[in-house]
Design an enzyme around this catalytic site. Structure first.
Site, PDB file in Angstrom:
ATOM      1  N   VAL A 138       0.830  -1.206   0.000  1.00 21.54           N
ATOM      2  CA  VAL A 138       0.000   0.000   0.000  1.00 21.54           C
ATOM      3  C   VAL A 138       0.870   1.264   0.000  1.00 21.54           C
ATOM      4  CG1 VAL A 138      -1.809   1.244   1.233  1.00 21.54           C
ATOM      5  CG2 VAL A 138      -1.838  -1.259   1.202  1.00 21.54           C
ATOM      6  N   TRP A 194      -8.978 -24.105  -2.094  1.00 19.33           N
ATOM      7  CA  TRP A 194      -9.666 -24.351  -0.810  1.00 19.33           C
ATOM      8  C   TRP A 194     -11.147 -23.975  -0.861  1.00 19.33           C
ATOM      9  CZ3 TRP A 194      -7.028 -23.311   4.496  1.00 19.33           C
ATOM     10  CH2 TRP A 194      -5.867 -24.078   4.592  1.00 19.33           C
ATOM     11  N   LYS A 208      -6.323  -2.035  15.386  1.00 18.97           N
ATOM     12  CA  LYS A 208      -6.809  -1.093  14.366  1.00 18.97           C
ATOM     13  C   LYS A 208      -7.968  -0.237  14.898  1.00 18.97           C
ATOM     14  CE  LYS A 208      -4.233  -2.027  10.743  1.00 18.97           C
ATOM     15  NZ  LYS A 208      -3.287  -1.020  10.240  1.00 18.97           N
ATOM     16  N   ASN A 233     -10.336  -5.862   0.738  1.00 15.88           N
ATOM     17  CA  ASN A 233      -9.180  -6.663   0.304  1.00 15.88           C
ATOM     18  C   ASN A 233      -8.479  -5.948  -0.846  1.00 15.88           C
ATOM     19  OD1 ASN A 233      -9.895  -9.003   1.923  1.00 15.88           O
ATOM     20  ND2 ASN A 233     -11.614  -9.203   0.508  1.00 15.88           N
ATOM     21  N   TYR A 244      -5.370  -8.151  15.769  1.00 13.61           N
ATOM     22  CA  TYR A 244      -5.086  -7.127  14.766  1.00 13.61           C
ATOM     23  C   TYR A 244      -6.234  -6.116  14.721  1.00 13.61           C
ATOM     24  CZ  TYR A 244      -3.754  -5.540  10.062  1.00 13.61           C
ATOM     25  OH  TYR A 244      -3.372  -4.800   8.968  1.00 13.61           O
ATOM     26  N   SER A 291      -8.529  -1.691   8.305  1.00 11.58           N
ATOM     27  CA  SER A 291      -8.911  -2.851   7.505  1.00 11.58           C
ATOM     28  C   SER A 291     -10.371  -3.195   7.801  1.00 11.58           C
ATOM     29  CB  SER A 291      -7.972  -3.986   7.895  1.00 11.58           C
ATOM     30  OG  SER A 291      -8.628  -5.208   7.874  1.00 11.58           O
ATOM     31  N   SER A 292     -11.010  -3.907   6.875  1.00  4.64           N
ATOM     32  CA  SER A 292     -12.432  -4.238   7.057  1.00  4.64           C
ATOM     33  C   SER A 292     -12.641  -5.205   8.231  1.00  4.64           C
ATOM     34  CB  SER A 292     -13.011  -4.832   5.782  1.00  4.64           C
ATOM     35  OG  SER A 292     -12.314  -6.016   5.456  1.00  4.64           O
ATOM     36  N   CYS A 293     -11.550  -5.803   8.737  1.00  3.39           N
ATOM     37  CA  CYS A 293     -11.701  -6.752   9.858  1.00  3.39           C
ATOM     38  C   CYS A 293     -12.079  -6.040  11.161  1.00  3.39           C
ATOM     39  CB  CYS A 293     -10.454  -7.601  10.042  1.00  3.39           C
ATOM     40  SG  CYS A 293      -9.052  -6.687  10.675  1.00  3.39           S
ATOM     41  N   HIS A 314      -2.851 -13.594   0.654  1.00  2.00           N
ATOM     42  CA  HIS A 314      -4.299 -13.521   0.501  1.00  2.00           C
ATOM     43  C   HIS A 314      -4.724 -14.336  -0.731  1.00  2.00           C
ATOM     44  CE1 HIS A 314      -3.812  -9.527   2.775  1.00  2.00           C
ATOM     45  NE2 HIS A 314      -4.273 -10.437   3.606  1.00  2.00           N
ATOM     46  N   ASP A 348     -14.520 -22.372   4.325  1.00  2.00           N
ATOM     47  CA  ASP A 348     -14.904 -21.319   3.384  1.00  2.00           C
ATOM     48  C   ASP A 348     -14.725 -19.917   3.956  1.00  2.00           C
ATOM     49  OD1 ASP A 348     -15.635 -22.311   0.968  1.00  2.00           O
ATOM     50  OD2 ASP A 348     -17.729 -22.673   1.510  1.00  2.00           O
TER      51      ASP A 348
HETATM   52  N1  LIG Z   1      -3.029  -5.781   1.857  1.00  2.00           N
HETATM   53  C1  LIG Z   1      -4.328  -5.672   2.052  1.00  2.00           C
HETATM   54  O1  LIG Z   1      -5.142  -6.408   1.450  1.00  2.00           O
HETATM   55  C2  LIG Z   1      -4.870  -4.673   3.006  1.00  2.00           C
HETATM   56  C3  LIG Z   1      -6.249  -4.604   3.132  1.00  2.00           C
HETATM   57  C4  LIG Z   1      -6.776  -3.706   4.013  1.00  2.00           C
HETATM   58  C5  LIG Z   1      -5.933  -2.891   4.736  1.00  2.00           C
HETATM   59  N2  LIG Z   1      -4.590  -2.935   4.593  1.00  2.00           N
HETATM   60  C6  LIG Z   1      -3.794  -2.037   5.444  1.00  2.00           C
HETATM   61  O2  LIG Z   1      -2.833  -1.298   4.732  1.00  2.00           O
HETATM   62  C7  LIG Z   1      -1.655  -1.116   5.534  1.00  2.00           C
HETATM   63  C8  LIG Z   1      -0.435  -1.578   4.761  1.00  2.00           C
HETATM   64  O3  LIG Z   1      -0.621  -2.923   4.360  1.00  2.00           O
HETATM   65  P1  LIG Z   1       0.324  -3.623   3.283  1.00  2.00           P
HETATM   66  O4  LIG Z   1      -0.480  -4.710   2.663  1.00  2.00           O
HETATM   67  O5  LIG Z   1       0.980  -2.591   2.422  1.00  2.00           O
HETATM   68  O6  LIG Z   1       1.412  -4.298   4.230  1.00  2.00           O
HETATM   69  P2  LIG Z   1       2.937  -4.681   3.923  1.00  2.00           P
HETATM   70  O7  LIG Z   1       3.156  -4.882   2.461  1.00  2.00           O
HETATM   71  O8  LIG Z   1       3.285  -5.776   4.858  1.00  2.00           O
HETATM   72  O9  LIG Z   1       3.734  -3.368   4.363  1.00  2.00           O
HETATM   73  C9  LIG Z   1       3.786  -2.959   5.686  1.00  2.00           C
HETATM   74  C10 LIG Z   1       4.974  -2.047   5.866  1.00  2.00           C
HETATM   75  O10 LIG Z   1       5.018  -1.683   7.249  1.00  2.00           O
HETATM   76  C11 LIG Z   1       6.345  -1.468   7.599  1.00  2.00           C
HETATM   77  N3  LIG Z   1       6.583  -1.801   8.999  1.00  2.00           N
HETATM   78  C12 LIG Z   1       6.191  -2.898   9.681  1.00  2.00           C
HETATM   79  N4  LIG Z   1       6.671  -2.885  10.938  1.00  2.00           N
HETATM   80  C13 LIG Z   1       7.380  -1.723  11.046  1.00  2.00           C
HETATM   81  C14 LIG Z   1       8.145  -1.124  12.105  1.00  2.00           C
HETATM   82  N5  LIG Z   1       8.255  -1.703  13.301  1.00  2.00           N
HETATM   83  N6  LIG Z   1       8.766   0.063  11.861  1.00  2.00           N
HETATM   84  C15 LIG Z   1       8.667   0.657  10.644  1.00  2.00           C
HETATM   85  N7  LIG Z   1       7.959   0.145   9.611  1.00  2.00           N
HETATM   86  C16 LIG Z   1       7.340  -1.037   9.816  1.00  2.00           C
HETATM   87  C17 LIG Z   1       7.209  -2.378   6.735  1.00  2.00           C
HETATM   88  O11 LIG Z   1       8.358  -1.658   6.399  1.00  2.00           O
HETATM   89  P3  LIG Z   1       9.770  -2.330   5.869  1.00  2.00           P
HETATM   90  O12 LIG Z   1       9.404  -3.003   4.570  1.00  2.00           O
HETATM   91  O13 LIG Z   1      10.670  -1.178   5.705  1.00  2.00           O
HETATM   92  O14 LIG Z   1      10.187  -3.327   6.897  1.00  2.00           O
HETATM   93  C18 LIG Z   1       6.308  -2.711   5.545  1.00  2.00           C
HETATM   94  O15 LIG Z   1       6.820  -2.228   4.332  1.00  2.00           O
HETATM   95  C19 LIG Z   1      -1.905  -1.908   6.824  1.00  2.00           C
HETATM   96  O16 LIG Z   1      -2.326  -1.022   7.829  1.00  2.00           O
HETATM   97  C20 LIG Z   1      -3.027  -2.833   6.473  1.00  2.00           C
HETATM   98  O17 LIG Z   1      -3.862  -3.090   7.564  1.00  2.00           O
HETATM   99  C21 LIG Z   1      -4.037  -3.824   3.743  1.00  2.00           C
END
Ligand SMILES: NC(=O)c1ccc[n+]([C@@H]2O[C@H](COP(=O)([O-])OP(=O)(O)OC[C@H]3O[C@@H](n4cnc5c(N)ncnc54)[C@H](OP(=O)(O)O)[C@@H]3O)[C@@H](O)[C@H]2O)c1
Length: 317
Positions: free
Chosen positions: A17, A204, A142, A167, A138, A109-111, A181, A271
């Protein structure tokens, strides 16, 4: 007001994101972006975060940093999912209040919505019933972030807002078959079946649950909409407002990947909830809607997967 030279800190810019938000901000000519990886700035550490805000003085902050993971990770590390997420967001929210950030955007997040809430999920259903137990750690973190931003709006009149995405999928997604996912997992499964000439792909469940998917660049555009405009309320759902069955999703991905063969549904596997759809009318009423159709988004994601296959992300729990 945010303008092209405003100093915007995108926390979590290496993630799916965060990287989409940085890409979109750059495309639109924002020239003063602030980013730090977790190895440069551990957001769990309050002192480091305060020092960073004190010296950098960002005008706006987007919190896209979080400890993210699926059911297995939530089951095995409940404390980390609760505590690390609260530490990260609390440090960012409190530093933003203390060091006079004008605009703060919290991504949830929607959760956060109750397990048995009516569909489609409206923002007002928050805290009306109990949560889905598999990711309540989680979700509680949030929810506390949403409430902290709401409290700051109420008490200090500051422009702190929470966006709850459905999602998401797209570039820089996690393609690990155990922790990813459903959508990226299917892309990988069909791709591997195609190149290994496997005629059958087993998935699944029954294929009947309905889910909603938003291309991550649309999420980035929604975030920038919230950055550029003062939104009247504290909480907004972000999604497409349309859902499809897992079976239709699988057939669409199979077609785009070009796998020929049978899909076998392993009905011994769970499911999950039958339907999960966001009500996105609050954002639509303000004038924001998504742009990318699911098929186009999947095609772009598959092309990205092929171009980056050597270094796709595989997150282990
Ligand atoms: N993916 C989805 O489907 C989805 C859906 C709904 C909501 N979201 C929300 O969107 C947000 C981002 O999700 P994402 O999918 O982009 O996750 P992601 O790809 O796992 O990225 C999360 C980022 O957070 C950083 N991070 C984690 N722990 C940290 C720490 N202690 N200090 C500094 N940085 C830290 C990491 O940085 P580094 O890479 O530098 O370690 C990582 O790049 C979340 O809040 C999530 O709830 C995601």
């Amino acid at each position: 007001m945010i303008h092209k030279e405003s100093k915007i800190y995108v926390a979590g810019h290496n993630g799916m994101v965060g990287s989409a938000i940085v890409r979109e901000l750059k495309n639109r000519g924002y020239s003063n972006l602030l980013v730090r990886s977790s190895s440069e700035l551990d957001l769990r550490n309050q002192n480091s975060v305060y020092e960073f805000f004190k010296s950098e003085k960002p005008n706006a902050v987007v919190d896209a940093a979080a400890r993210v993971g699926g059911i297995l990770a939530n089951r095995d590390f409940p404390y980390q999912f609760l505590m690390e997420n609260m530490q990260i967001q609390n440090n960012l929210i409190d530093a933003s209040l203390k060091f006079e950030v004008h605009k703060f955007i919290f991504l949830g997040s929607s959760c956060i919505y109750p397990k048995h809430a009516p569909q489609p999920l409206k923002e007002e259903y928050l805290l009306t019933d109990s949560l889905e137990p598999t990711n309540e750690w989680y979700a509680i973190a949030k929810i506390s972030g949403v409430k902290a931003c709401e409290a700051i709006r109420k008490q200090f009149g500051k422009d702190f807002v929470s966006l709850m995405p459905t999602n998401l999928y797209g570039f820089h997604d996690n393609f690990d078959l155990e922790t990813s996912h459903v959508l990226p997992a299917m892309i990988r499964k069909f791709h591997e079946a195609k190149i290994n000439n496997h005629s059958n792909v087993t998935l699944w469940g029954s294929g009947t649950p309905m889910r909603e998917f938003l291309f991550v660049d649309d999420m980035a555009r929604a975030t920038i909409y919230a950055l550029e405009n003062q939104l009247p309320e504290h909480l907004y759902n972000i999604g497409t407002g349309k859902d499809i069955t897992i079976k239709t999703l699988a057939e669409t991905i199979q077609d785009i990947v070009g796998h020929k063969g049978e899909i076998i549904w392993d009905k011994s596997k769970p499911d999950g909830t039958p339907r999960k759809l966001m009500d996105v009318s609050k954002m639509a009423d303000l004038g924001w809607t998504c742009q990318v159709e699911l098929e186009d988004g999947i095609r772009m994601t598959y092309n990205w997967f092929l171009e980056n296959i050597k270094h796709i992300k595989e997150v282990k729990i």
